[in-house]
Design a protein around this motif. Structure first.
Motif, PDB file in Angstrom:
ATOM      1  N   LEU A 101       0.838  -1.198   0.000  1.00 21.18           N
ATOM      2  CA  LEU A 101       0.000   0.000   0.000  1.00 21.18           C
ATOM      3  C   LEU A 101       0.873   1.248   0.000  1.00 21.18           C
ATOM      4  O   LEU A 101       1.925   1.282   0.633  1.00 21.18           O
ATOM      5  CB  LEU A 101      -0.921  -0.017   1.221  1.00 21.18           C
ATOM      6  N   PHE A 102       0.396   2.293  -0.698  1.00 21.51           N
ATOM      7  CA  PHE A 102       1.249   3.433  -1.000  1.00 21.51           C
ATOM      8  C   PHE A 102       0.751   4.769  -0.465  1.00 21.51           C
ATOM      9  O   PHE A 102       1.414   5.786  -0.668  1.00 21.51           O
ATOM     10  CB  PHE A 102       1.428   3.525  -2.518  1.00 21.51           C
ATOM     11  N   SER A 103      -0.377   4.784   0.217  1.00 25.24           N
ATOM     12  CA  SER A 103      -0.876   6.043   0.780  1.00 25.24           C
ATOM     13  C   SER A 103      -1.951   5.744   1.814  1.00 25.24           C
ATOM     14  O   SER A 103      -2.622   4.705   1.748  1.00 25.24           O
ATOM     15  CB  SER A 103      -1.472   6.935  -0.321  1.00 25.24           C
ATOM     16  N   PRO A 104      -2.136   6.652   2.779  1.00 26.34           N
ATOM     17  CA  PRO A 104      -3.221   6.465   3.748  1.00 26.34           C
ATOM     18  C   PRO A 104      -4.596   6.379   3.084  1.00 26.34           C
ATOM     19  O   PRO A 104      -5.445   5.594   3.509  1.00 26.34           O
ATOM     20  CB  PRO A 104      -3.104   7.707   4.646  1.00 26.34           C
ATOM     21  N   SER A 105      -4.821   7.181   2.042  1.00 25.34           N
ATOM     22  CA  SER A 105      -6.120   7.136   1.357  1.00 25.34           C
ATOM     23  C   SER A 105      -6.335   5.788   0.690  1.00 25.34           C
ATOM     24  O   SER A 105      -7.454   5.267   0.665  1.00 25.34           O
ATOM     25  CB  SER A 105      -6.222   8.268   0.331  1.00 25.34           C
ATOM     26  N   GLY A 106      -5.263   5.195   0.152  1.00 20.56           N
ATOM     27  CA  GLY A 106      -5.376   3.864  -0.419  1.00 20.56           C
ATOM     28  C   GLY A 106      -5.729   2.823   0.628  1.00 20.56           C
ATOM     29  O   GLY A 106      -6.527   1.909   0.383  1.00 20.56           O
ATOM     30  N   VAL A 107      -5.148   2.963   1.818  1.00 17.54           N
ATOM     31  CA  VAL A 107      -5.455   2.040   2.913  1.00 17.54           C
ATOM     32  C   VAL A 107      -6.939   2.110   3.265  1.00 17.54           C
ATOM     33  O   VAL A 107      -7.611   1.083   3.452  1.00 17.54           O
ATOM     34  CB  VAL A 107      -4.612   2.367   4.156  1.00 17.54           C
ATOM     35  N   ARG A 108      -7.466   3.329   3.339  1.00 18.83           N
ATOM     36  CA  ARG A 108      -8.878   3.485   3.714  1.00 18.83           C
ATOM     37  C   ARG A 108      -9.813   2.868   2.692  1.00 18.83           C
ATOM     38  O   ARG A 108     -10.909   2.403   3.042  1.00 18.83           O
ATOM     39  CB  ARG A 108      -9.193   4.973   3.911  1.00 18.83           C
ATOM     40  N   VAL A 109      -9.410   2.844   1.434  1.00 22.67           N
ATOM     41  CA  VAL A 109     -10.232   2.216   0.399  1.00 22.67           C
ATOM     42  C   VAL A 109     -10.128   0.700   0.464  1.00 22.67           C
ATOM     43  O   VAL A 109     -11.127  -0.021   0.338  1.00 22.67           O
ATOM     44  CB  VAL A 109      -9.818   2.727  -0.999  1.00 22.67           C
ATOM     45  N   VAL A 110      -8.919   0.184   0.688  1.00 18.60           N
ATOM     46  CA  VAL A 110      -8.671  -1.253   0.621  1.00 18.60           C
ATOM     47  C   VAL A 110      -9.123  -1.994   1.881  1.00 18.60           C
ATOM     48  O   VAL A 110      -9.574  -3.147   1.811  1.00 18.60           O
ATOM     49  CB  VAL A 110      -7.166  -1.513   0.366  1.00 18.60           C
ATOM     50  N   ALA A 111      -9.025  -1.352   3.040  1.00 17.64           N
ATOM     51  CA  ALA A 111      -9.282  -2.031   4.320  1.00 17.64           C
ATOM     52  C   ALA A 111     -10.626  -2.757   4.368  1.00 17.64           C
ATOM     53  O   ALA A 111     -10.690  -3.941   4.738  1.00 17.64           O
ATOM     54  CB  ALA A 111      -9.152  -1.037   5.468  1.00 17.64           C
ATOM     55  N   PRO A 112     -11.753  -2.119   4.029  1.00 17.11           N
ATOM     56  CA  PRO A 112     -13.022  -2.839   4.097  1.00 17.11           C
ATOM     57  C   PRO A 112     -13.098  -4.022   3.139  1.00 17.11           C
ATOM     58  O   PRO A 112     -13.732  -5.044   3.440  1.00 17.11           O
ATOM     59  CB  PRO A 112     -14.067  -1.784   3.736  1.00 17.11           C
TER      60      PRO A 112
END
Length: 318
Positions: free
Chosen positions: A235-246
């Protein structure tokens, strides 16, 4: 797709693969080939998309302020997305009037401070600018002393604080604005917004990537078709994490994926598609901990493919 199949050889080490949650079609892909030297398969799944906010009028106002008011002393970019957004609008802006090109060339000749080699390279290739500073720092916190030293030297020489333009995204962190508050006059220019792709599209792309990984691993080793597969999700950004986590949580609940807990894999009579997480930097790591705790996660030694590669290799299991 079910994660469990009959295992034929409990002693066989796991297959390994990497899924990069980034759009490999945007610019040069510098990750896939190096990672393939260590892993059976590498896939990319885009989770974010960026929409430009810059307009020709915004650029006109900034350059006019530089020419007619106190000149700016430098530019700041913490993302290559901001560089790309600026490059696109400059192409349109200079096409309006040929005299604007000369004004722009004078403006962009200022020192540029960047985070990371990719952003520095984007400045050279897109903006045709070569006075790039700070790219080896790898993060805003590490780059801050580079900028503050520049500001201190500027103030000693000119007797006033420098004016800096910070081309940023809509989700920029406070590190640089807070750290430069007493050192410079900072003009923040929101250059793009980051939004997640449609969750169903991301899910479909991820399922297809998992299917290709399983097929690749099976083709490489049919004698041990029941071996575990350990997939590192980068993962490459906090915003990407928020999308992928769920999505990852959803696939776990459906038994498509199983979270890797670290250490050696358990000796069970089934094989699984397990996953660990790899973060490109500290802010991404913090978001993973917040969104996906507890999960096994490694932090890149440096914010590039070599850092990701080294961290994953050091965490590999037998």
């Amino acid at each position: 797709m079910e994660a469990e199949v009959t295992r034929s050889n409990l002693s066989a080490p796991p297959h390994t693969a990497v899924i990069l949650f980034r759009d490999s079609s945007r610019g040069k892909d510098t990750y896939t080939q190096p990672l393939l030297e260590d892993h059976d398969a590498v896939e990319s799944v885009a989770v974010l998309q960026h929409q430009d906010l810059l307009t020709a009028q915004i650029i006109d106002d900034i350059v006019e302020a530089h020419v007619s008011d106190t000149p700016f002393a430098g530019l700041i970019f913490t993302s290559q997305n901001a560089v790309k957004a600026l490059g696109r609008v400059i192409e349109k802006w200079t096409a309006i009037d040929s005299t604007k090109k000369e004004r722009w060339d004078g403006f962009v000749s200022l020192p540029i401070f960047v985070v990371g080699g990719a952003t520095g390279n984007a400045c050279r290739s897109i903006l045709q600018h070569f006075d790039v500073r700070g790219e080896v720092t790898g993060g805003a916190s590490a780059m801050l002393p580079v900028i503050t030293e520049f500001c201190a030297q500027y103030q000693r020489h000119h007797g006033t604080k420098p004016r800096l333009v910070f081309f940023c995204g809509d989700q920029r962190r406070d590190t640089l604005p807070d750290g430069l508050r007493n050192m410079a006059e900072l003009l923040e220019v929101a250059s793009y917004i980051t939004v997640g792709r449609d969750p169903l599209d991301i899910r479909n792309d991820l399922i297809q990537a998992l299917s290709r990984i399983r097929a690749t691993c099976l083709a490489k080793d049919r004698a041990h078709e029941g071996r575990d597969i350990l997939i590192w999700m980068a993962l490459f950004s906090p915003s990407g994490v928020r999308v992928v986590a769920p999505l990852l949580a959803e696939l776990e609940s459906e038994h498509v994926l199983c979270a890797y807990a670290g250490g050696n894999l358990p000796a069970t009579d089934i094989s699984s598609v397990l996953y660990g997480l790899a973060a490109i930097g500290a802010t991404t790591m913090d978001e993973i901990v917040a969104q996906l705790q507890p999960r096994f996660v490694v932090l890149a030694k440096e914010p590039n493919v070599h850092g990701i590669r080294k961290s994953i290799c050091e965490a590999r299991v037998g």
